[in-house]
Design a protein around this motif. Sequence first.
Motif, PDB file in Angstrom:
ATOM      1  N   LEU A   1       3.702  -1.245   3.890  1.00 56.24           N
ATOM      2  CA  LEU A   1       3.088   0.081   3.839  1.00 56.24           C
ATOM      3  C   LEU A   1       4.241   1.038   3.598  1.00 56.24           C
ATOM      4  O   LEU A   1       5.209   1.049   4.373  1.00 56.24           O
TER       5      LEU A   1
ATOM      6  N   GLY B   1      -2.475   6.951  -0.654  1.00 57.34           N
ATOM      7  CA  GLY B   1      -3.638   6.249  -0.113  1.00 57.34           C
ATOM      8  C   GLY B   1      -4.200   5.224  -1.079  1.00 57.34           C
ATOM      9  O   GLY B   1      -5.415   5.038  -1.148  1.00 57.34           O
ATOM     10  N   THR B   2      -3.307   4.550  -1.829  1.00 55.49           N
ATOM     11  CA  THR B   2      -3.738   3.587  -2.840  1.00 55.49           C
ATOM     12  C   THR B   2      -2.858   2.337  -2.786  1.00 55.49           C
ATOM     13  O   THR B   2      -1.756   2.378  -2.232  1.00 55.49           O
TER      14      THR B   2
ATOM     15  N   LEU C   1       0.842  -1.190   0.000  1.00 56.80           N
ATOM     16  CA  LEU C   1       0.000   0.000   0.000  1.00 56.80           C
ATOM     17  C   LEU C   1       0.878   1.241   0.000  1.00 56.80           C
ATOM     18  O   LEU C   1       1.831   1.342   0.774  1.00 56.80           O
ATOM     19  N   ASP C   2       0.560   2.170  -0.886  1.00 58.23           N
ATOM     20  CA  ASP C   2       1.237   3.455  -1.021  1.00 58.23           C
ATOM     21  C   ASP C   2       0.552   4.410  -0.046  1.00 58.23           C
ATOM     22  O   ASP C   2      -0.561   4.859  -0.284  1.00 58.23           O
ATOM     23  N   THR C   3       1.224   4.709   1.076  1.00 61.00           N
ATOM     24  CA  THR C   3       0.596   5.560   2.090  1.00 61.00           C
ATOM     25  C   THR C   3       0.660   7.041   1.735  1.00 61.00           C
ATOM     26  O   THR C   3      -0.060   7.841   2.320  1.00 61.00           O
TER      27      THR C   3
ATOM     28  N   TYR D   1       8.554   3.227   5.853  1.00 60.33           N
ATOM     29  CA  TYR D   1       7.837   1.987   5.559  1.00 60.33           C
ATOM     30  C   TYR D   1       7.652   1.192   6.833  1.00 60.33           C
ATOM     31  O   TYR D   1       8.350   1.389   7.828  1.00 60.33           O
TER      32      TYR D   1
ATOM     33  N   SER E   1       5.922   4.925   1.883  1.00 60.58           N
ATOM     34  CA  SER E   1       5.936   6.257   1.282  1.00 60.58           C
ATOM     35  C   SER E   1       7.385   6.500   0.849  1.00 60.58           C
ATOM     36  O   SER E   1       8.252   5.659   1.100  1.00 60.58           O
TER      37      SER E   1
END
Length: 117
Positions: free
Chosen positions: A105, A13-14, A8-10, A111, A107
């Motif tokens: 998770l 949000g996707t 998940l790309d925090t 992570y 960004s």
Amino acid sequence: MGLSTHVLDTMHGTPAAGMRVSFFATGTAGDRLIKRLTLNQDGRNPDGLLFSSEDLLVGSYKLVFDVAGYFRQRGVLLPEPAFLNLVSIDFGVADLNSHYHVPLLVSPWSYSTYRGS
């Protein structure tokens, strides 16, 4: 059961659709590439499990996620070099009767991971 992953790309949000991932068996003889894949629109392996329970062995493994490549592909301006380039998660499989799920998770700046279900 087997082995799976989900990213998940925090930042956005996707799910991290399009992220490249490499999967290795690790050990005293070095790392052995098992497969490379690109995550689907749900941030998962398009073929389902990375490894089925029939193919998974007790041992040490590594997933390598191309974080900088993914965020650059999304148009995020990253410094050179990027703070996070490749994120490696080393983990062990001890119980072949259990499912091993390795979520990420992420960004450009952080992570986290855990053993999922």
